[in-house]
Design a protein around this motif. Structure first.
Motif, PDB file in Angstrom:
ATOM      1  N   ILE A   8       0.133   6.852  -0.203  1.00 15.67           N
ATOM      2  CA  ILE A   8      -0.326   5.872  -1.198  1.00 15.67           C
ATOM      3  C   ILE A   8       0.818   5.440  -2.110  1.00 15.67           C
ATOM      4  O   ILE A   8       1.859   6.097  -2.167  1.00 15.67           O
ATOM      5  N   TYR A   9       0.580   4.345  -2.822  1.00 15.55           N
ATOM      6  CA  TYR A   9       1.495   3.923  -3.891  1.00 15.55           C
ATOM      7  C   TYR A   9       0.623   3.622  -5.105  1.00 15.55           C
ATOM      8  O   TYR A   9      -0.271   2.791  -5.056  1.00 15.55           O
ATOM      9  N   ASP A  10       0.867   4.341  -6.203  1.00 18.83           N
ATOM     10  CA  ASP A  10       0.095   4.120  -7.429  1.00 18.83           C
ATOM     11  C   ASP A  10       1.013   4.353  -8.627  1.00 18.83           C
ATOM     12  O   ASP A  10       2.242   4.426  -8.471  1.00 18.83           O
ATOM     13  N   ASP A  11       0.444   4.476  -9.816  1.00 15.16           N
ATOM     14  CA  ASP A  11       1.270   4.643 -11.026  1.00 15.16           C
ATOM     15  C   ASP A  11       2.197   5.857 -10.927  1.00 15.16           C
ATOM     16  O   ASP A  11       3.361   5.809 -11.327  1.00 15.16           O
ATOM     17  N   ASP A  12       1.647   6.960 -10.401  1.00 20.08           N
ATOM     18  CA  ASP A  12       2.441   8.185 -10.266  1.00 20.08           C
ATOM     19  C   ASP A  12       3.615   7.974  -9.318  1.00 20.08           C
ATOM     20  O   ASP A  12       4.739   8.393  -9.585  1.00 20.08           O
ATOM     21  N   VAL A  13       3.316   7.328  -8.186  1.00 21.15           N
ATOM     22  CA  VAL A  13       4.367   7.094  -7.186  1.00 21.15           C
ATOM     23  C   VAL A  13       5.423   6.154  -7.766  1.00 21.15           C
ATOM     24  O   VAL A  13       6.624   6.333  -7.537  1.00 21.15           O
ATOM     25  N   GLN A  14       4.973   5.189  -8.545  1.00 20.06           N
ATOM     26  CA  GLN A  14       5.933   4.265  -9.162  1.00 20.06           C
ATOM     27  C   GLN A  14       6.966   5.035  -9.996  1.00 20.06           C
ATOM     28  O   GLN A  14       8.168   4.783  -9.912  1.00 20.06           O
ATOM     29  N   LEU A  15       6.507   6.013 -10.771  1.00 23.92           N
ATOM     30  CA  LEU A  15       7.440   6.813 -11.579  1.00 23.92           C
ATOM     31  C   LEU A  15       8.432   7.553 -10.687  1.00 23.92           C
ATOM     32  O   LEU A  15       9.637   7.612 -10.966  1.00 23.92           O
ATOM     33  N   ASP A  16       7.910   8.120  -9.594  1.00 21.42           N
ATOM     34  CA  ASP A  16       8.777   8.860  -8.667  1.00 21.42           C
ATOM     35  C   ASP A  16       9.778   7.926  -8.003  1.00 21.42           C
ATOM     36  O   ASP A  16      10.954   8.279  -7.831  1.00 21.42           O
ATOM     37  N   VAL A  17       9.324   6.746  -7.596  1.00 18.10           N
ATOM     38  CA  VAL A  17      10.231   5.813  -6.910  1.00 18.10           C
ATOM     39  C   VAL A  17      11.314   5.330  -7.881  1.00 18.10           C
ATOM     40  O   VAL A  17      12.490   5.224  -7.511  1.00 18.10           O
ATOM     41  N   GLN A  18      10.933   5.084  -9.133  1.00 14.22           N
ATOM     42  CA  GLN A  18      11.944   4.694 -10.130  1.00 14.22           C
ATOM     43  C   GLN A  18      13.024   5.781 -10.236  1.00 14.22           C
ATOM     44  O   GLN A  18      14.217   5.496 -10.243  1.00 14.22           O
ATOM     45  N   TYR A  19      12.566   7.018 -10.301  1.00 14.64           N
ATOM     46  CA  TYR A  19      13.485   8.153 -10.413  1.00 14.64           C
ATOM     47  C   TYR A  19      14.408   8.225  -9.193  1.00 14.64           C
ATOM     48  O   TYR A  19      15.631   8.374  -9.314  1.00 14.64           O
ATOM     49  N   LEU A  20      13.816   8.062  -8.006  1.00 15.03           N
ATOM     50  CA  LEU A  20      14.615   8.160  -6.773  1.00 15.03           C
ATOM     51  C   LEU A  20      15.536   6.954  -6.605  1.00 15.03           C
ATOM     52  O   LEU A  20      16.657   7.093  -6.097  1.00 15.03           O
ATOM     53  N   ASN A  21      15.094   5.789  -7.043  1.00 13.08           N
ATOM     54  CA  ASN A  21      15.977   4.616  -6.982  1.00 13.08           C
ATOM     55  C   ASN A  21      17.225   4.852  -7.831  1.00 13.08           C
ATOM     56  O   ASN A  21      18.334   4.455  -7.460  1.00 13.08           O
ATOM     57  N   ASP A  22      17.016   5.493  -8.990  1.00 13.49           N
ATOM     58  CA  ASP A  22      18.177   5.793  -9.841  1.00 13.49           C
ATOM     59  C   ASP A  22      19.103   6.810  -9.174  1.00 13.49           C
ATOM     60  O   ASP A  22      20.323   6.743  -9.312  1.00 13.49           O
ATOM     61  N   LEU A  23      18.518   7.747  -8.439  1.00 16.41           N
ATOM     62  CA  LEU A  23      19.345   8.774  -7.787  1.00 16.41           C
ATOM     63  C   LEU A  23      20.074   8.244  -6.558  1.00 16.41           C
ATOM     64  O   LEU A  23      21.239   8.550  -6.321  1.00 16.41           O
ATOM     65  N   TYR A  24      19.351   7.468  -5.736  1.00 19.88           N
ATOM     66  CA  TYR A  24      19.872   7.135  -4.404  1.00 19.88           C
ATOM     67  C   TYR A  24      20.151   5.662  -4.173  1.00 19.88           C
ATOM     68  O   TYR A  24      20.725   5.301  -3.146  1.00 19.88           O
ATOM     69  N   GLY A  25      19.660   4.777  -5.044  1.00 22.58           N
ATOM     70  CA  GLY A  25      19.705   3.354  -4.718  1.00 22.58           C
ATOM     71  C   GLY A  25      18.584   3.036  -3.739  1.00 22.58           C
ATOM     72  O   GLY A  25      17.635   3.810  -3.614  1.00 22.58           O
ATOM     73  N   ASN A  26      18.725   1.929  -3.026  1.00 20.20           N
ATOM     74  CA  ASN A  26      17.651   1.490  -2.135  1.00 20.20           C
ATOM     75  C   ASN A  26      17.419   2.429  -0.957  1.00 20.20           C
ATOM     76  O   ASN A  26      18.375   2.933  -0.371  1.00 20.20           O
ATOM     77  N   PHE A  27      16.174   2.661  -0.612  1.00 16.08           N
ATOM     78  CA  PHE A  27      15.833   3.370   0.630  1.00 16.08           C
ATOM     79  C   PHE A  27      14.550   2.736   1.176  1.00 16.08           C
ATOM     80  O   PHE A  27      13.847   2.012   0.460  1.00 16.08           O
TER      81      PHE A  27
END
Ligand code: SF4
Length: 484
Positions: free
Chosen positions: A367-386
């Motif tokens: 799924i993608y929801d508010d919680d996932v959005q926070l995680d993806v923001q965090y991972l985007n900062d760590l890794y850039g695009n995936f």
């Protein structure tokens, strides 16, 4: 449960939830942030995990319970997997001789679909009582019993007096209701709320007691590690519902706080406990790896008034594990990974591999929801695009994605990636260590071992074939996802 929540995760009132999407992580973050991630569906879909499986898995190890699966025989196939986990769990806990879960299937057939299956359900409930004399009898509904409209709640009420003191608990986990299998967990907690806790009073609060909601995928060694960590800062645990009991469920309202090991497990139930009893809860991340375990522990400690103790303990752990993580980093630095798992483990695992110097290049999430959005923001900062694939069990998309991304390792259920010759391991291991500080080293070694010993998967790829043509590998992995 909280508000009007009816147990269908797609319809939660306080968050947008998407189940079908594929693309780049920055695009997902941007579009979800602007509330313009497109509603979509798959025009071709290979498989969905039914929510009934999650309800069954969550409750099957309740020690004083019997279970009636009100369905055709096929739906109960998942019970054999859950029963295997139950037996392994007993062995790990030293509970011998091993026993099977007490399951009765009503075996609905064509005649029942036309004339109704209510009589079979009554018979099964009486049999459960006479054969096992349990304290709780759970009824798992299915697509068939839902579609033909059997009055399961009515039958439970009708037989409650006769089968007392056993409590009859219908679990509304009809598979068609949701594409998100974690809805099955919610169905279990809704049933616990409605039929067991009912209007139970808050009672006297037990200081230092924490409701720890744990999904069935947590191994015993992980349970011990989490209980050890909490014990170090003076927190005792009411571990629910895996290997728990009616008595432990009845203790829920007397706890000082609640938390869960997985982000999509009991989150709605904890909100409900806060609304009904004022029990505070913590909802952070799955405790995999040092930084996630730190975050998870600080969240739990904050609601229990143990923040200082947790900080001191975390400082000691960092000293202890720093050199071990550095050693793993030497073996794993720069390796590119794709992660595929449930939402909780996928995101916790994705943050963990950064500790090892690895790089995330793709992941799937149901799924993608508010919680996932926070995680993806965090991972985007760590890794850039995936690359992100939002879907529930879509192996055809997975193999296409892996063929394009060519990761050094695949972390997830290995069946398809192994046949591409990619080294594989997973974070969803119900039999081995994964969580907390101590188990981090086991997990890191497991990843490193697979990378250093790829021969088995290479042989599988050499002698086994996947059913896809080159034209599919050249195509867009998400071509069957269409906006609606
Ligand atoms: S309940 Fe429905 S979705 Fe689940 S196994 Fe049975 S038929 Fe399939």
């Amino acid at each position: 449960m909280a508000g009007d929540y009816a147990g269908i995760r797609e319809n939660r009132p306080d968050t947008l939830t998407f189940t079908d999407w594929g693309g780049e992580s920055r695009q997902a973050e941007e579009q979800y942030g602007k509330k313009c991630l497109a509603r979509a569906d798959r025009t071709f879909s290979q498989g969905l995990q039914c929510q009934q499986i999650n309800s069954v898995m969550a409750l099957l190890s309740m020690e004083d319970s019997a279970f009636v699966v009100h369905s055709p025989l096929g739906c109960s196939g998942c019970c054999s997997m859950a029963n295997d986990w139950f037996r392994v769990g007993q062995a790990h806990r030293g509970s011998f001789p091993l026993r099977n879960a007490r399951i009765i299937v009503t075996n609905l057939d064509e005649k029942d679909i036309i004339h109704g299956g209510e009589e079979k359900l009554r018979e099964a409930l009486r049999l459960a009582k006479s054969r096992y004399n349990p304290k709780l009898i759970f009824i798992f509904l299915s697509c068939a019993s839902g579609i033909i409209g059997d009055d399961v709640d009515g039958i439970a009420a009708e037989l409650q007096g006769e089968l007392s003191p056993a409590i009859i608990v219908p679990v509304h986990c009809e598979g068609f209701k949701s594409k998100i299998c974690a809805s099955g967990y919610d169905a279990s907690f809704l049933a616990i709320h409605k039929h067991i806790l009912k209007d139970a009073p808050r009672g006297e609060t037990v200081p230092g007691l924490l409701n720890l909601f744990a999904p069935p995928t947590v191994s015993f060694v992980d349970q011990m590690e989490i209980e050890r960590i909490l014990g170090e800062i003076g927190i005792t645990v009411n571990y629910i519902p895996f290997y728990s009991s009616l008595e432990k469920i009845r203790r829920i309202p007397s706890a000082q706080g609640s938390t869960a090991i997985c982000k999509v497990f009991a989150d709605e139930f904890m909100k409900d406990l806060k609304e009904r009893y004022g029990i505070p809860y913590s909802h952070t991340i799955m405790p995999i790896g040092t930084r996630n375990t730190d975050k998870w522990l600080l969240g739990a400690a904050a609601i229990m008034g143990k923040t200082e103790e947790a900080r001191a303990y975390i400082a000691k752990q960092q000293e202890l594990y720093l050199s071990l993580v550095a050693d793993l980093r030497r073996r794993l630095e720069g390796k590119r990974a794709v992660i595929c798992g449930g939402t909780g483990r996928s995101f916790a695992g994705a943050a963990l591999i950064n500790d090892f110097g690895m790089r995330l290049v793709g992941m799937t999430t149901p799924i993608y929801d508010d919680d996932v959005q926070l995680d993806v923001q965090y991972l985007n900062d760590l890794y850039g695009n995936f690359t992100v694939d939002i879907g529930n069990m879509m192996p055809f998309e997975q193999v296409n994605m892996l063929h394009k991304l060519k990761p050094d390792i695949f972390i997830g259920v290995p069946i398809w990636a192994a046949r591409l010759g990619i080294p594989t391991t997973h974070v969803l291991d119900i039999k081995r260590p994964t969580l907390g500080y101590r188990n981090l080293v086991y997990l890191g070694n497991k990843i490193a071992f697979q990378l250093e010993n790829p021969g088995y998967n290479k042989k599988i790829a050499k002698y086994g074939t996947l059913p896809y043509k080159q034209s599919w590998y050249d195509d867009n992995p998400f071509k069957f996802i269409r906006e609606i």
